[in-house]
Design an enzyme around this catalytic site. Sequence first.
Site, PDB file in Angstrom:
ATOM      1  N   GLU A 117       9.554   1.088  11.162  1.00 30.10           N
ATOM      2  CA  GLU A 117      10.560   2.107  10.729  1.00 30.10           C
ATOM      3  C   GLU A 117       9.997   3.359  10.938  1.00 30.10           C
ATOM      4  O   GLU A 117       9.356   3.928  10.013  1.00 30.10           O
ATOM      5  CB  GLU A 117      11.381   1.698   9.679  1.00 30.10           C
ATOM      6  CG  GLU A 117      12.656   2.353   9.547  1.00 30.10           C
ATOM      7  CD  GLU A 117      12.845   4.022   8.841  1.00 30.10           C
ATOM      8  OE1 GLU A 117      12.699   4.730   9.608  1.00 30.10           O
ATOM      9  OE2 GLU A 117      12.897   3.823   7.680  1.00 30.10           O
TER      10      GLU A 117
ATOM     11  N   LYS B 209       0.838  -0.925   0.113  1.00 24.50           N
ATOM     12  CA  LYS B 209       0.108  -0.100  -0.121  1.00 24.50           C
ATOM     13  C   LYS B 209       0.945   1.165   0.050  1.00 24.50           C
ATOM     14  O   LYS B 209       1.353   1.512   0.975  1.00 24.50           O
ATOM     15  CB  LYS B 209      -0.889   0.009   1.198  1.00 24.50           C
ATOM     16  CG  LYS B 209      -2.381   0.656   1.006  1.00 24.50           C
ATOM     17  CD  LYS B 209      -2.201   2.097   0.784  1.00 24.50           C
ATOM     18  CE  LYS B 209      -1.826   3.033   1.924  1.00 24.50           C
ATOM     19  NZ  LYS B 209      -2.046   4.462   1.927  1.00 24.50           N
TER      20      LYS B 209
ATOM     21  N   CYS C 121      13.706  10.721   7.612  1.00 28.67           N
ATOM     22  CA  CYS C 121      13.454  10.131   9.070  1.00 28.67           C
ATOM     23  C   CYS C 121      14.931  10.167   9.684  1.00 28.67           C
ATOM     24  O   CYS C 121      14.981  10.337  10.955  1.00 28.67           O
ATOM     25  CB  CYS C 121      13.080   8.834   9.059  1.00 28.67           C
ATOM     26  SG  CYS C 121      13.843   7.403   8.181  1.00 28.67           S
TER      27      CYS C 121
ATOM     28  N   GLU D 284       9.877  15.860  15.461  1.00 27.77           N
ATOM     29  CA  GLU D 284      10.456  15.757  14.121  1.00 27.77           C
ATOM     30  C   GLU D 284       9.587  16.618  12.889  1.00 27.77           C
ATOM     31  O   GLU D 284       8.383  16.653  13.034  1.00 27.77           O
ATOM     32  CB  GLU D 284      10.127  14.298  13.511  1.00 27.77           C
ATOM     33  CG  GLU D 284      10.626  13.903  12.208  1.00 27.77           C
ATOM     34  CD  GLU D 284      10.410  12.416  11.837  1.00 27.77           C
ATOM     35  OE1 GLU D 284      11.512  11.696  11.102  1.00 27.77           O
ATOM     36  OE2 GLU D 284       9.475  12.002  11.973  1.00 27.77           O
TER      37      GLU D 284
END
Length: 485
Positions: free
Chosen positions: A259, A185, A293, A389
């Site tokens: 992750e 997906k 990331c 983040e």
Amino acid sequence: MISRASLPSLEPFLPFFLAGEWVEAGGRAIRDVIDPATEQVITTVADATPADVDHAVAAALEAHRSRVWSGMDPLERTRIMNRVAELIERDLEELAILETRDQGKPIERSRADTQSAANTFRHFAGATTRLGGTVVPIDGGSHHAYTVKEPVGPVAAILPWNFPVMTAAYKLGPALAAGCPVIVKPAEDTPLTALRLAALMAEAGIPTGVVSVITGDHVAGATLSTHPDIAKVTFTGSTEVGAHILHASVPGFKRVTLELGGKSPNIIFADADLDLATVTAMRATFGHSGQMCTAGSRILVQRSVLGEMTERLAEAAAKVPVGDGLAGGISVGPMVSEEQRQRVLGYIESGKSQGAQLVTGGGISGPGYYLEPTLFTGVTNDMVIAREEIFGPVAGIIPFDDEAEALRIANDTTFGLAAGVWTTDLARAHRMAQGISAGTVWVNTYNIFHPALSFGGVRDSGLGRDLGEAGLDGFLETKSIVMAV
């Protein structure tokens, strides 16, 4: 430079690759795919329905039970996966252009990501013949005990929008090597290269039902990840969504690999090669428009060189080339969407309001979702821009005095994905690498990846590992077999 005028128009993409067949949109909801460099619609896809998810999972479950893939001669699976790598390389330029039009990243980066995808398939193609178990002596010979490794079963692979083709391979490569059928997906903003990859896998000879690709938003992802017949979910994305997936895995004890986010420290000591540290900090922070990331957005600088490094970093950041990724020679393309740009602009305002000094950047331009590389100084580790983040081209310089303080600041975070250390002192490098709590520590380099090297994080940065032997093991279950002799 690639001229946009010379690019072919994209017809509406067939929305799904289900059980070896392409499915028309029919009455499904249609979703525009936007080129972030122009804000223009480049094609459309359709949103998967719950029935589509059921269809994909049923095909995967049948493929798993019939062992149409896992029961194939390992060398034949190796041949097919190597063929996928060859086809990716055959169509590398087409895939790279599609990736840049879909995501916005510089074409050079898209080419490298696509080659990385081919390398990943080729690396894991060689794993099919090394999935052996062990013979275990448990007594004096009355029993013959041994172990075998078996695929976990149908896998849901949910992709992020920052590295679409590369992370697709990161998940498909080891899962297929382990013998698992996979439903992919892709992110709703960047579905195109995953769909193109599905066509290449079919051309390579992967059997019907072993790979499906469905498009859609978070509803499709949630339906897939909570499906009772999915044995494992592998997800790359935000910590928030990862937490939902982990919670949803509990009822059926699904296996998960997550992750997730990061807030990586990039630590520069006074004895470092400051030229190299400066150049690499630009890539570590502003590459992919900061939409990584692993972005080294907390730049820790030893106080004795703080003034010099601030000048170096500010000058370098102001010179980073920003523009259309297809133009060539661009380091920072547009953000993936206007929504993401506004989110990052909110963090910039937060930095200003909390007392950080804006050294350079912070502006926007258009058409296209562009945001200048932005550098703050006077940042403390309790500020929002140092805690959360940002996922955009924004970095803050944080001073430190010695190793102990650098470690304290580096580890003062809920994340633990990656870190960088810059020093010419070998003993210090080892001490820092051991002391930093993160899944990966780069010393005098940054963002080095390889299919043989496992990657993942600790704490809020996730569970499990992609790639390497650890990534492969994540798609396998160990079965013990004991026979009376």
